[in-house]
Design an enzyme around this catalytic site. Structure first.
Site, PDB file in Angstrom:
ATOM      1  N   HIS A  52       0.807  -1.218   0.000  1.00  8.00           N
ATOM      2  CA  HIS A  52       0.000   0.000   0.000  1.00  8.00           C
ATOM      3  C   HIS A  52       0.844   1.275   0.000  1.00  8.00           C
ATOM      4  O   HIS A  52       0.286   2.364  -0.196  1.00  8.00           O
ATOM      5  CB  HIS A  52      -0.934   0.016   1.212  1.00  8.00           C
ATOM      6  CG  HIS A  52      -1.972  -1.062   1.187  1.00  8.00           C
ATOM      7  ND1 HIS A  52      -2.887  -1.174   0.179  1.00  8.00           N
ATOM      8  CD2 HIS A  52      -2.222  -2.079   2.045  1.00  8.00           C
ATOM      9  CE1 HIS A  52      -3.675  -2.210   0.418  1.00  8.00           C
ATOM     10  NE2 HIS A  52      -3.291  -2.791   1.543  1.00  8.00           N
ATOM     11  N   GLU A 150      -6.241 -11.567   7.251  1.00  2.00           N
ATOM     12  CA  GLU A 150      -7.033 -10.341   7.152  1.00  2.00           C
ATOM     13  C   GLU A 150      -8.344 -10.567   6.390  1.00  2.00           C
ATOM     14  O   GLU A 150      -8.902  -9.638   5.819  1.00  2.00           O
ATOM     15  CB  GLU A 150      -6.211  -9.237   6.486  1.00  2.00           C
ATOM     16  CG  GLU A 150      -5.495  -9.667   5.213  1.00  2.00           C
ATOM     17  CD  GLU A 150      -4.512  -8.630   4.708  1.00  2.00           C
ATOM     18  OE1 GLU A 150      -4.659  -7.447   5.046  1.00  2.00           O
ATOM     19  OE2 GLU A 150      -3.585  -9.008   3.961  1.00  2.00           O
ATOM     20  N   ASP A 176      -8.803  -4.762   7.104  1.00  2.00           N
ATOM     21  CA  ASP A 176      -9.334  -5.646   6.063  1.00  2.00           C
ATOM     22  C   ASP A 176     -10.123  -6.806   6.662  1.00  2.00           C
ATOM     23  O   ASP A 176     -11.103  -7.270   6.063  1.00  2.00           O
ATOM     24  CB  ASP A 176      -8.196  -6.175   5.189  1.00  2.00           C
ATOM     25  CG  ASP A 176      -7.735  -5.151   4.167  1.00  2.00           C
ATOM     26  OD1 ASP A 176      -8.577  -4.366   3.699  1.00  2.00           O
ATOM     27  OD2 ASP A 176      -6.541  -5.126   3.835  1.00  2.00           O
TER      28      ASP A 176
END
Length: 262
Positions: A52, A150, A176
């Protein structure tokens, strides 16, 4: 291969197995100056976010040695559970990888075998500047493969993931995980359903002697996480530290200016 790229043991692995809490931070800015500053800040590891964050695999060859120069080992959060990416990160000198979206034992096996040379895995030999521990067998013993749980499916398979040979730890992705469970984003992690899910993953790790970690969305979470039994945690990151430091100073400067004008 230069001696500076060799090691007899993985210091981060030693810390993880000692039972004491281990603390890291995120590197999301692909610049050697900020990476070196993070490496020298005193953290036990720096987690380079290639999933990310802005770092790419083109920048890892600069970021990893910059963090090492600061004095910390690097973990690389991969963008996907891709064996080629895991091998590349390790060849470039990472102490280990964090693999996202591990939802089944098969996912975990795919990640773990990519990090080990035969006969334990499928890693191809061809280190560029990767850490060497004396032999391929020794390197297999020292490298770290951290699986991220997640998803709701990963939660259901937590015991299978934690017991997978070659998985050296579990890092919970609570945001998540919450989304996968149909819950809203909440950085306080206060929803009872999410707390129960995280506890279930933590207990699965404990049953299989697999260290479990989590991100801290604020230092105030640290005491509870340590007391609960989390073995490694991340706190903040380069972008946030820059923003918070700058905002803190400008807020004080505005207050001083307002006081002078009264």
């Amino acid at each position: 291969m230069p001696d500076t790229f060799t090691a007899s043991t993985n210091a981060l692995r030693e810390k993880l197995t000692s039972g004491s809490p281990v603390f890291g931070t995120f590197c999301s800015i692909p610049h050697v100056t900020s990476a070196e500053a993070l490496g020298g800040a005193g953290f036990d590891f720096v987690l380079v976010d290639a999933q990310h964050g802005a770092p790419t695999f083109d920048t890892l060859v600069q970021l990893i040695p910059a963090i090492q120069l600061g004095g910390a080992p690097s973990l690389i959060r991969l963008p996907w559970n891709d064996p080629a990416l895991a091998m590349r990160a390790l060849d470039l000198g990472a102490a280990g990888v964090v693999v996202p979206l591990i939802s089944t034992r098969q996912d975990a096996e795919r990640a773990a075998t990519a990090c080990r040379y035969p006969p334990s895995g499928i890693r191809s030999f061809g280190q560029v500047r990767g850490l060497s521990y004396g032999s391929t067998a020794a390197t297999n013993d020292e490298v770290l493969c951290i699986a991220m749980i997640e998803t709701a499916e990963g939660l259901e398979n937590a015991d299978a993931i934690a017991s997978t040979p070659g998985v050296d730890g579990i890092f919970i992705g609570p945001v998540d995980l919450a989304l996968s469970m149909g819950l809203p984003v909440d950085f306080t992690l206060s929803d009872p359903r999410l707390k129960e899910a995280m506890t279930a993953i933590l207990e699965a790790g404990q049953r299989h002697d697999c260290p479990v970690g989590m991100p801290l969305f604020g230092i105030g979470m640290a005491s509870g996480a340590i007391e609960a039994g989390y073995r490694f945690m991340t706190a903040g990151g380069d972008g946030g530290y820059i923003r918070m430091g700058a905002m803190g100073d400008i807020t004080k400067l505005r207050e001083i200016a307002d006081g002078e004008n009264r």
